[in-house]
Design an enzyme around this catalytic site. Structure first.
Site, PDB file in Angstrom:
ATOM      1  N   LYS A 113       0.832  -1.221   0.000  1.00 61.55           N
ATOM      2  CA  LYS A 113       0.000   0.000   0.000  1.00 61.55           C
ATOM      3  C   LYS A 113       0.856   1.255   0.000  1.00 61.55           C
ATOM      4  CE  LYS A 113      -4.361  -1.661   0.755  1.00 61.55           C
ATOM      5  NZ  LYS A 113      -5.724  -1.485   1.007  1.00 61.55           N
ATOM      6  N   LYS A 193      -4.190  -9.375  -6.300  1.00 58.40           N
ATOM      7  CA  LYS A 193      -5.423  -9.925  -5.725  1.00 58.40           C
ATOM      8  C   LYS A 193      -6.576  -8.988  -6.087  1.00 58.40           C
ATOM      9  CE  LYS A 193      -6.055  -7.775  -1.305  1.00 58.40           C
ATOM     10  NZ  LYS A 193      -7.195  -7.627  -0.490  1.00 58.40           N
ATOM     11  N   LYS A 196     -10.696  -3.603  -4.196  1.00 60.45           N
ATOM     12  CA  LYS A 196     -11.549  -2.458  -4.532  1.00 60.45           C
ATOM     13  C   LYS A 196     -10.734  -1.360  -5.202  1.00 60.45           C
ATOM     14  CE  LYS A 196     -13.838  -3.181  -0.153  1.00 60.45           C
ATOM     15  NZ  LYS A 196     -12.647  -3.374   0.732  1.00 60.45           N
TER      16      LYS A 196
HETATM   17  N1  AQP Z   1      -9.190 -10.959  -3.388  1.00 60.33           N
HETATM   18  C1  AQP Z   1      -9.583 -11.459  -2.236  1.00 60.33           C
HETATM   19  N2  AQP Z   1      -9.650 -12.804  -2.058  1.00 60.33           N
HETATM   20  C2  AQP Z   1     -10.070 -13.316  -0.875  1.00 60.33           C
HETATM   21  N3  AQP Z   1     -10.447 -12.552   0.188  1.00 60.33           N
HETATM   22  C3  AQP Z   1     -10.398 -11.224   0.042  1.00 60.33           C
HETATM   23  N4  AQP Z   1     -10.694 -10.207   0.879  1.00 60.33           N
HETATM   24  C4  AQP Z   1     -10.467  -9.034   0.249  1.00 60.33           C
HETATM   25  N5  AQP Z   1     -10.033  -9.247  -0.996  1.00 60.33           N
HETATM   26  C5  AQP Z   1      -9.967 -10.604  -1.160  1.00 60.33           C
HETATM   27  C6  AQP Z   1     -11.175 -10.365   2.251  1.00 60.33           C
HETATM   28  O1  AQP Z   1     -12.354  -9.578   2.390  1.00 60.33           O
HETATM   29  C7  AQP Z   1     -12.407  -9.062   3.724  1.00 60.33           C
HETATM   30  C8  AQP Z   1     -12.627  -7.576   3.680  1.00 60.33           C
HETATM   31  O2  AQP Z   1     -11.490  -6.961   3.072  1.00 60.33           O
HETATM   32  P1  AQP Z   1     -11.228  -5.406   3.272  1.00 60.33           P
HETATM   33  O3  AQP Z   1     -12.202  -4.658   2.506  1.00 60.33           O
HETATM   34  O4  AQP Z   1     -11.204  -5.054   4.685  1.00 60.33           O
HETATM   35  O5  AQP Z   1      -9.776  -5.131   2.883  1.00 60.33           O
HETATM   36  P2  AQP Z   1      -8.899  -5.596   1.722  1.00 60.33           P
HETATM   37  O6  AQP Z   1      -8.444  -6.980   1.940  1.00 60.33           O
HETATM   38  O7  AQP Z   1      -7.817  -4.585   1.634  1.00 60.33           O
HETATM   39  O8  AQP Z   1      -9.904  -5.515   0.494  1.00 60.33           O
HETATM   40  P3  AQP Z   1      -9.663  -4.820  -0.849  1.00 60.33           P
HETATM   41  O9  AQP Z   1     -10.830  -5.053  -1.728  1.00 60.33           O
HETATM   42  O10 AQP Z   1      -8.326  -5.243  -1.348  1.00 60.33           O
HETATM   43  O11 AQP Z   1      -9.687  -3.285  -0.482  1.00 60.33           O
HETATM   44  P4  AQP Z   1      -8.653  -2.160  -0.798  1.00 60.33           P
HETATM   45  O12 AQP Z   1      -8.420  -2.168  -2.285  1.00 60.33           O
HETATM   46  O13 AQP Z   1      -9.303  -0.909  -0.325  1.00 60.33           O
HETATM   47  O14 AQP Z   1      -7.414  -2.482  -0.022  1.00 60.33           O
HETATM   48  C9  AQP Z   1     -11.074  -9.426   4.403  1.00 60.33           C
HETATM   49  O15 AQP Z   1     -11.278 -10.548   5.222  1.00 60.33           O
HETATM   50  C10 AQP Z   1     -10.187  -9.774   3.254  1.00 60.33           C
HETATM   51  O16 AQP Z   1      -9.212 -10.719   3.610  1.00 60.33           O
END
Ligand code: AQP
Length: 334
Positions: A113, A193, A196
């Site tokens: 990040k 991965k 969002k």
């Molecule tokens: N690609 C993924 N595969 C499996 N699990 C995932 N999670 C997120 N992306 C994947 C799981 O979803 C839950 C919520 O995630 P989050 O929104 O708190 O944070 P994140 O992991 O950072 O999700 P994003 O979509 O990648 O958000 P951004 O882009 O803002 O950082 C968690 O349990 C996560 O493991």
């Protein structure tokens, strides 16, 4: 009995990585008798990267609506917004004093990040995992359903928990991760991965047409170039998604026919589309209902915050006592 805690950031539309990686388990765990389930929209985490303050309330609402649309029952689970319970931020500070700089430096999400947001390498991004530890420990949760990307953070939360208990006496149970059958869903770009913030998602509210279009362009096994050539399901994100969305019989068939070369990627993707639509259709129908009646969401999170606060206050009283901190309720030392 287990106390379960998890959450997602309102950093954009919820996607199938969130859904199959974490949220489907939330709903299943809520249904298991004897579990106490707590799910939080972690807005204080979401502000560690660039964001527009005017957009955040809408995003928070959308995320909370997503939790209910995914099938959580706010009568059973505590569903709330993190910034409504100030004790998260308070406990986070106390836990920061038990967290080593070197530990935070090793966090791969911070490395990624801080690379992604070079213009805004703030200290909150660095201490993000401590706030996550506070989220969990505040509720004395013992089971944490997450995607694989959060396992390293959870390991740190366990270390902080052990350190606290060792130094101040046992206050917290050790939280354990619970992974789904699709713990790491790659994005449609095949490089990162599904996230969002990377624009490589299939969103929970995407229409069938959009889902089909996105799947058609999705990355598969790069070595399966020609029609009829054998594929390697173990490296294919479409197969990972089949494992999350399709029945065990379909998964076995896809595995066999992909390896033999009998299953063209296009056909495989359309079978996945059908399985995903079967999962997403009820979610999308509930979204429609919740948008028609937003008070269902706002009332659920207001009640959730009250229930969460009661637990949080009780834990903080234990923390003050254990750490030797003086709160207004404590007496003058003798
Ligand atoms: N690609 C993924 N595969 C499996 N699990 C995932 N999670 C997120 N992306 C994947 C799981 O979803 C839950 C919520 O995630 P989050 O929104 O708190 O944070 P994140 O992991 O950072 O999700 P994003 O979509 O990648 O958000 P951004 O882009 O803002 O950082 C968690 O349990 C996560 O493991």
């Amino acid at each position: 009995m287990s106390r379960i805690f998890s959450g997602a950031q309102p950093s954009g539309a919820l996607h199938i990585g969130n859904f199959y990686g974490a949220m489907q388990q939330w709903v299943a765990l809520e249904k298991e008798p004897g579990n106490e389930t707590i799910f939080c929209v972690v807005d204080a985490h979401a502000i560690t990267v660039e964001y527009e303050a005017k957009d955040l309330p809408k995003r928070v609402f959308e995320a909370a609506a997503g939790y209910l649309a995914a099938g959580l029952n706010p009568e059973k689970s505590i569903v709330f917004i993190q910034s409504d319970v100030k004790e998260h931020m308070e406990l986070s500070w106390y836990l920061t004093t038990l967290t080593m700089m070197g530990e935070l430096n090793r966090m791969t999400q911070f490395k990624e990040k801080s690379e992604q947001h070079q213009e805004n390498n703030n200290a909150g991004l660095f201490t993000y995992p401590v706030l996550m530890a506070a989220d969990i420990l505040l509720y004395k949760a013992d089971l944490i359903p997450v995607g694989e990307d959060q396992v390293q953070h959870l390991e740190l939360a366990r270390d902080i928990c052990r350190r606290f208990n060792h130094r101040f006496g046992k206050v917290f149970p050790e939280p354990k991760p619970r992974l789904s059958s699709a713990p790491r869903i790659m994005g449609l770009d095949g490089k990162h991965k599904m996230s969002k913030s990377r624009g490589n998602t299939i969103d929970l509210e995407d229409s069938p047409k959009v889902i089909e279009k996105k799947l058609k362009g999705a990355f598969t096994d790069p070595l399966k170039v020609a029609l009829g050539s054998p594929g390697r399901p173990e490296v294919c994100n479409i197969f990972t998604l089949h494992k999350a969305a399709s029945s065990p019989e379909v998964v076995a068939e896809v595995d066999r026919d992909c390896r033999s070369g009998a299953l063209p990627c296009g056909t495989c993707k359309m079978r996945l589309r059908d399985a995903m639509l079967a999962d997403l259709q009820p979610v999308q129908e509930r979204y429609v209902e919740l948008r028609k009646k937003p008070s269902l969401v706002t009332e659920a999170v207001a009640q959730g915050a009250e229930r969460a606060r009661a637990i949080a206050k009780s834990t903080m009283a234990d923390v003050y006592g254990a750490m030797g901190l003086t709160s207004s309720s404590q007496k003058v030392p003798t």
